[in-house]
Design an enzyme around this catalytic site. Sequence first.
Site, mmCIF file in Angstrom:
data_model
loop_
_atom_site.group_PDB
_atom_site.id
_atom_site.type_symbol
_atom_site.label_atom_id
_atom_site.label_comp_id
_atom_site.label_asym_id
_atom_site.label_seq_id
_atom_site.Cartn_x
_atom_site.Cartn_y
_atom_site.Cartn_z
ATOM 1 N N ASP A 1 52.436 36.219 38.074
ATOM 2 C CA ASP A 1 53.062 35.074 37.406
ATOM 3 C C ASP A 1 52.041 34.193 36.708
ATOM 4 O O ASP A 1 50.849 34.197 37.014
ATOM 5 C CB ASP A 1 53.863 34.242 38.406
ATOM 6 C CG ASP A 1 53.010 33.649 39.523
ATOM 7 O OD1 ASP A 1 52.142 34.372 40.041
ATOM 8 O OD2 ASP A 1 53.220 32.466 39.884
ATOM 9 N N ASP B 1 40.918 36.432 41.153
ATOM 10 C CA ASP B 1 41.617 35.224 40.710
ATOM 11 C C ASP B 1 40.690 34.016 40.631
ATOM 12 O O ASP B 1 41.150 32.891 40.587
ATOM 13 C CB ASP B 1 42.799 34.927 41.646
ATOM 14 C CG ASP B 1 43.785 33.939 41.055
ATOM 15 O OD1 ASP B 1 43.771 33.743 39.812
ATOM 16 O OD2 ASP B 1 44.557 33.339 41.819
ATOM 17 N N HIS C 1 45.483 27.081 33.104
ATOM 18 C CA HIS C 1 46.591 26.120 33.192
ATOM 19 C C HIS C 1 46.606 25.135 32.022
ATOM 20 O O HIS C 1 47.223 24.069 32.112
ATOM 21 C CB HIS C 1 46.565 25.357 34.528
ATOM 22 C CG HIS C 1 46.797 26.214 35.728
ATOM 23 N ND1 HIS C 1 47.197 25.692 36.945
ATOM 24 C CD2 HIS C 1 46.704 27.549 35.915
ATOM 25 C CE1 HIS C 1 47.321 26.685 37.825
ATOM 26 N NE2 HIS C 1 47.018 27.821 37.208
ATOM 27 N N GLU D 1 52.661 33.142 42.810
ATOM 28 C CA GLU D 1 51.438 32.546 43.347
ATOM 29 C C GLU D 1 51.294 31.105 42.898
ATOM 30 O O GLU D 1 50.864 30.236 43.672
ATOM 31 C CB GLU D 1 50.230 33.376 42.897
ATOM 32 C CG GLU D 1 48.900 32.970 43.521
ATOM 33 C CD GLU D 1 48.118 31.952 42.718
ATOM 34 O OE1 GLU D 1 47.060 31.517 43.189
ATOM 35 O OE2 GLU D 1 48.569 31.575 41.597
ATOM 36 N N GLU D 2 51.650 30.843 41.655
ATOM 37 C CA GLU D 2 51.405 29.528 41.061
ATOM 38 C C GLU D 2 52.296 28.419 41.607
ATOM 39 O O GLU D 2 52.045 27.248 41.373
ATOM 40 C CB GLU D 2 51.573 29.608 39.534
ATOM 41 C CG GLU D 2 50.609 30.552 38.823
ATOM 42 C CD GLU D 2 49.186 30.019 38.750
ATOM 43 O OE1 GLU D 2 48.890 28.998 39.402
ATOM 44 O OE2 GLU D 2 48.378 30.634 38.040
ATOM 45 N N HIS E 1 47.803 38.208 40.899
ATOM 46 C CA HIS E 1 49.199 37.753 40.844
ATOM 47 C C HIS E 1 49.790 37.935 39.447
ATOM 48 O O HIS E 1 49.091 37.811 38.436
ATOM 49 C CB HIS E 1 49.358 36.306 41.324
ATOM 50 C CG HIS E 1 48.633 35.264 40.515
ATOM 51 N ND1 HIS E 1 49.180 34.677 39.401
ATOM 52 C CD2 HIS E 1 47.426 34.686 40.682
ATOM 53 C CE1 HIS E 1 48.341 33.783 38.919
ATOM 54 N NE2 HIS E 1 47.263 33.772 39.671
#
Length: 357
Positions: free
Chosen positions: A70, A151, A331, A127-128, A68
């Site tokens: 993003d 991922d 994150h 995706e997030e 992904h």
Amino acid sequence: MSDIVDTFCELVRIDSESGNEEAVIAHLSKLFEQELNAECTRDEYGNLIARVAGRNSTKSEPIMLGAHADTVKPGIGIEPVVKDGVIRSAGETILGADDKAGIAEIFEAVRTAERRPPVEIVITRSEEIGLLGAKNLDLSVLKSELGFILDGEEPDTIVIGGPTHVSLDIDITGKAAHAGMEPERGISAIRVAAQAIASMPEGRLDEETTANVGTIHGGMIRNGVPEKVKIQAECRSLDDDKCMRQSQTMQNAFKSAADRAGATIDINENIEYAASKLPEDSPGIGLARSAISAAGFDPKTLVITGGTDALVLTGRGLPSVVMGYGGGGAHTTGEYIEVAVLRRAAGIVQQLLYAAA
């Protein structure tokens, strides 16, 4: 051509917080066209699909490699720093290894593989914030029957399944009143919410089931009985029936608290995705195992209670697994990836191409 570290660092310098992926997708489209001789298209949602021809392979069926575009916040102005074999962010931002390390590894593996089947590289958006790219991916334009999403964090681990995930959006309406002069005339929506939350199971309920109240927004002023509250809650379970029962338990708790207080309530239940698990003997898992073993590691399989693009795509009819890109601290502003692990994960993807070729 630059090294994988240069490719990765170039990618993370391009801002792409969720919803703002256009610049990095445009960059990737140009990169794939120039370096992989790919045919690049975009679906209606803006996901990138890059078709790369096979090399030294008799296979005509492509495999899908996905990641992904993003990142989470704070992801503006990322400046990667390589020190002592580790890549980190220089400032108060994430690094973006989740998931630009996965993109860099896919690119490097496809570029350098001496043999490969045809490949469809899919780079999803958003995706997030709910796996939206995978949910909206136009599968009609893909020919692949197996998908591999880069991922996960551990390169030796294959994620083969995930949970049912239910989101609950709850609106409680009580009755406003002056908190000092006539509080007895009011109905506190915040109190209703508090009583409901206190009465229901939350957190880890068992080894495969979780429940959470994530946000509460309510009230207008300190000296007013709050009339309205909005709540975002969720539950997940690897067992679909358990998840749906937990959702109903949570809804009943809010309804009962509202009824006792004389408040009104509106609940919107949304099933984000359904639980699934690929059989251990499925072709995609077999290829992933072969690739990890060929790279010198002991492959492991795992079922998680988090959502992935692979889970969504499997549910939509494209059996997919998650493979690891090798980073840590996702994150957070402490996110990192070791250079050796970045190269190692790319090597596993290359072995996957060899196995599929």
